[in-house]
Structure formats: structure tokens, C-alpha cells
Design a protein around this motif. Structure first.
Motif, PDB file in Angstrom:
ATOM      1  N   ASN A  45       0.809  -1.221   0.000  1.00  0.00           N
ATOM      2  CA  ASN A  45       0.000   0.000   0.000  1.00  0.00           C
ATOM      3  C   ASN A  45       0.843   1.272   0.000  1.00  0.00           C
ATOM      4  OD1 ASN A  45      -2.584  -1.319   0.136  1.00  0.00           O
ATOM      5  ND2 ASN A  45      -2.057  -1.842   2.235  1.00  0.00           N
ATOM      6  N   GLU A  46       2.066   1.176   0.469  1.00  0.00           N
ATOM      7  CA  GLU A  46       2.916   2.362   0.615  1.00  0.00           C
ATOM      8  C   GLU A  46       4.037   2.455  -0.419  1.00  0.00           C
ATOM      9  OE1 GLU A  46       2.483   4.940   2.731  1.00  0.00           O
ATOM     10  OE2 GLU A  46       0.644   3.992   3.423  1.00  0.00           O
ATOM     11  N   ASP A  47       4.390   1.331  -1.050  1.00  0.00           N
ATOM     12  CA  ASP A  47       5.533   1.290  -1.949  1.00  0.00           C
ATOM     13  C   ASP A  47       5.100   0.979  -3.377  1.00  0.00           C
ATOM     14  OD1 ASP A  47       7.234   1.612   0.291  1.00  0.00           O
ATOM     15  OD2 ASP A  47       7.306  -0.549   0.614  1.00  0.00           O
ATOM     16  N   TYR A  48       5.991   1.262  -4.328  1.00  0.00           N
ATOM     17  CA  TYR A  48       5.806   0.866  -5.722  1.00  0.00           C
ATOM     18  C   TYR A  48       7.183   0.700  -6.350  1.00  0.00           C
ATOM     19  CZ  TYR A  48       6.811   5.569  -7.631  1.00  0.00           C
ATOM     20  OH  TYR A  48       7.405   6.743  -8.004  1.00  0.00           O
ATOM     21  N   VAL A  49       7.218   0.163  -7.567  1.00  0.00           N
ATOM     22  CA  VAL A  49       8.481  -0.059  -8.255  1.00  0.00           C
ATOM     23  C   VAL A  49       8.686   1.053  -9.280  1.00  0.00           C
ATOM     24  CG1 VAL A  49       9.792  -1.640  -9.732  1.00  0.00           C
ATOM     25  CG2 VAL A  49       8.296  -2.560  -7.942  1.00  0.00           C
ATOM     26  N   ARG A  57       5.330   5.617  -2.245  1.00  0.00           N
ATOM     27  CA  ARG A  57       4.324   6.302  -3.047  1.00  0.00           C
ATOM     28  C   ARG A  57       4.165   7.736  -2.536  1.00  0.00           C
ATOM     29  NH1 ARG A  57      -1.009   3.097  -3.018  1.00  0.00           N
ATOM     30  NH2 ARG A  57      -1.576   4.831  -4.369  1.00  0.00           N
ATOM     31  N   PRO A  58       4.174   8.715  -3.445  1.00  0.00           N
ATOM     32  CA  PRO A  58       4.054  10.116  -3.018  1.00  0.00           C
ATOM     33  C   PRO A  58       2.608  10.504  -2.703  1.00  0.00           C
ATOM     34  CG  PRO A  58       4.286   9.981  -5.395  1.00  0.00           C
ATOM     35  CD  PRO A  58       4.420   8.572  -4.878  1.00  0.00           C
ATOM     36  N   ARG A  59       2.478  11.590  -2.010  1.00  0.00           N
ATOM     37  CA  ARG A  59       1.165  12.208  -1.736  1.00  0.00           C
ATOM     38  C   ARG A  59       0.948  13.310  -2.767  1.00  0.00           C
ATOM     39  NH1 ARG A  59      -1.309   8.964   1.832  1.00  0.00           N
ATOM     40  NH2 ARG A  59       0.139   8.308   3.433  1.00  0.00           N
ATOM     41  N   MET A  60      -0.291  13.530  -3.121  1.00  0.00           N
ATOM     42  CA  MET A  60      -0.621  14.621  -4.046  1.00  0.00           C
ATOM     43  C   MET A  60      -0.487  15.945  -3.299  1.00  0.00           C
ATOM     44  SD  MET A  60      -3.940  13.298  -6.134  1.00  0.00           S
ATOM     45  CE  MET A  60      -4.175  11.554  -6.381  1.00  0.00           C
ATOM     46  N   LEU A 112      -9.725  11.928  -5.689  1.00  0.00           N
ATOM     47  CA  LEU A 112      -8.736  11.969  -6.771  1.00  0.00           C
ATOM     48  C   LEU A 112      -7.886  10.710  -6.696  1.00  0.00           C
ATOM     49  CD1 LEU A 112      -7.851  15.626  -6.111  1.00  0.00           C
ATOM     50  CD2 LEU A 112      -8.495  14.813  -8.363  1.00  0.00           C
ATOM     51  N   GLU A 113      -7.714  10.041  -7.845  1.00  0.00           N
ATOM     52  CA  GLU A 113      -6.870   8.851  -7.913  1.00  0.00           C
ATOM     53  C   GLU A 113      -5.947   8.960  -9.114  1.00  0.00           C
ATOM     54  OE1 GLU A 113      -9.348   5.399  -7.933  1.00  0.00           O
ATOM     55  OE2 GLU A 113      -9.983   5.711  -5.863  1.00  0.00           O
ATOM     56  N   CYS A 114      -4.664   8.701  -8.877  1.00  0.00           N
ATOM     57  CA  CYS A 114      -3.670   8.745  -9.949  1.00  0.00           C
ATOM     58  C   CYS A 114      -2.415   8.016  -9.459  1.00  0.00           C
ATOM     59  CB  CYS A 114      -3.339  10.188 -10.320  1.00  0.00           C
ATOM     60  SG  CYS A 114      -2.241  10.341 -11.742  1.00  0.00           S
ATOM     61  N   PHE A 115      -2.335   6.727  -9.760  1.00  0.00           N
ATOM     62  CA  PHE A 115      -1.188   5.950  -9.310  1.00  0.00           C
ATOM     63  C   PHE A 115       0.079   6.463  -9.978  1.00  0.00           C
ATOM     64  CE2 PHE A 115       1.651   2.434  -8.759  1.00  0.00           C
ATOM     65  CZ  PHE A 115       1.348   2.017  -7.484  1.00  0.00           C
ATOM     66  N   PRO A 116       1.187   6.628  -9.271  1.00  0.00           N
ATOM     67  CA  PRO A 116       1.540   6.026  -8.002  1.00  0.00           C
ATOM     68  C   PRO A 116       1.166   6.853  -6.775  1.00  0.00           C
ATOM     69  CG  PRO A 116       3.478   7.110  -8.860  1.00  0.00           C
ATOM     70  CD  PRO A 116       2.370   7.270  -9.887  1.00  0.00           C
ATOM     71  N   TYR A 117       0.512   7.996  -6.962  1.00  0.00           N
ATOM     72  CA  TYR A 117       0.119   8.816  -5.821  1.00  0.00           C
ATOM     73  C   TYR A 117      -0.908   8.076  -4.969  1.00  0.00           C
ATOM     74  CZ  TYR A 117       2.187  12.645  -8.451  1.00  0.00           C
ATOM     75  OH  TYR A 117       3.049  13.447  -9.143  1.00  0.00           O
ATOM     76  N   HIS A 118      -0.897   8.380  -3.675  1.00  0.00           N
ATOM     77  CA  HIS A 118      -1.953   7.893  -2.812  1.00  0.00           C
ATOM     78  C   HIS A 118      -3.256   8.583  -3.219  1.00  0.00           C
ATOM     79  CE1 HIS A 118       0.126   5.531   0.273  1.00  0.00           C
ATOM     80  NE2 HIS A 118       1.152   6.351   0.090  1.00  0.00           N
ATOM     81  N   SER A 119      -4.363   7.889  -3.089  1.00  0.00           N
ATOM     82  CA  SER A 119      -5.660   8.507  -3.358  1.00  0.00           C
ATOM     83  C   SER A 119      -5.874   9.655  -2.383  1.00  0.00           C
ATOM     84  CB  SER A 119      -6.792   7.489  -3.197  1.00  0.00           C
ATOM     85  OG  SER A 119      -6.653   6.467  -4.144  1.00  0.00           O
TER      86      SER A 119
END
Length: 127
Positions: A45-49, A57-60, A112-119
């Protein structure tokens, strides 16, 4: 630890920790996904590649304000390609901002949803 991820966006699907053969791994991971070994704990939930490495994962940096003179909610700093969901409308934002007219006072959820950002969920209070 083995991380199974979507190579198109880096979203981690699941992790495997323990003994598994290469044949078992290759037969259990669907073709559209990829995998890699990592030497650290990973939170799906917190990481990505990103570029072959595990990143947080960054915050908007979304900001919003209610403009009472125009009776509109102005949302800025939206990442390009974000899906915006407001009551009775949803769409993709590519220009970084939205001006949403609001007639009735109330508290409105804006997602708002836009991966890799957190919703991001904004609860806009309109007076």
C-alpha cells in the motif's frame, strides 16, 4: 522477498516471502506482470516499483478553495491523468485544475486517484 508488480505503472500486486522455485514463480505470475527480488520489507500500500527500485508512493499536493462569489470549488495541483470523482460527475483531469460549480451548501466528497500517488479525498465544505 519477491515483489510481483505491474511493469506499466510499478504498482505492487503482491509479495512472496519464503521458499519457492523459479518454475513455481514463473507459473504463478501472470504474463502481464513482472517480479523482482528485494532485500527489504515492502508494503504493497505504501511502496511501488520505479526504475527497478522500491520507492515510497508520493502524496498529491492538491489544494482547494471555495469561491463564494462564483459558488465554485477550485481544485489545483492535480497530477495529469488523475481521475476526479465528485457528486454526479467523474472524469480525467489533464490540465492540473478543476473548477466545479456548487449550488447548494453542504459537505461534498471529492476523490482523486492517480497511481503512483496515494488517493486523495477532500471533504469540501460549501457555505
Amino acid at each position: 522477498m519477491i515483489v510481483v508488480f505491474d511493469p506499466s505503472n510499478g504498482q505492487i500486486q503482491w509479495t512472496l516471502d519464503g521458499a519457492i522455485t523459479l518454475v513455481e514463480l514463473e507459473t504463478s505470475v501472470p504474463e502481464h506482470l513482472d517480479w523482482m527480488f528485494v532485500n527489504r520489507d515492502v508494503d504493497v500500500n505504501e511502496d511501488y516499483v520505479a526504475d527497478g527500485a522500491i520507492e515510497k508512493r508520493p502524496r498529491m499536493a492538491v489544494t482547494w478553495q471555495y469561491d463564494p462569489s462564483g459558488r465554485e470549488v477550485v481544485i489545483k495541483n492535480i497530477p495529469s491523468g488523475a481521475q476526479l470523482v465528485v457528486p454526479n460527475w467523474q472524469g480525467i483531469v489533464n490540465d492540473g485544475f478543476v473548477i466545479w460549480p456548487v449550488v447548494e451548501p453542504g459537505i461534498y466528497p471529492i476523490t482523486l486517484e492517480c497511481f503512483p500517488y496515494h488517493s486523495e479525498v477532500i471533504r469540501a465544505e460549501v457555505t
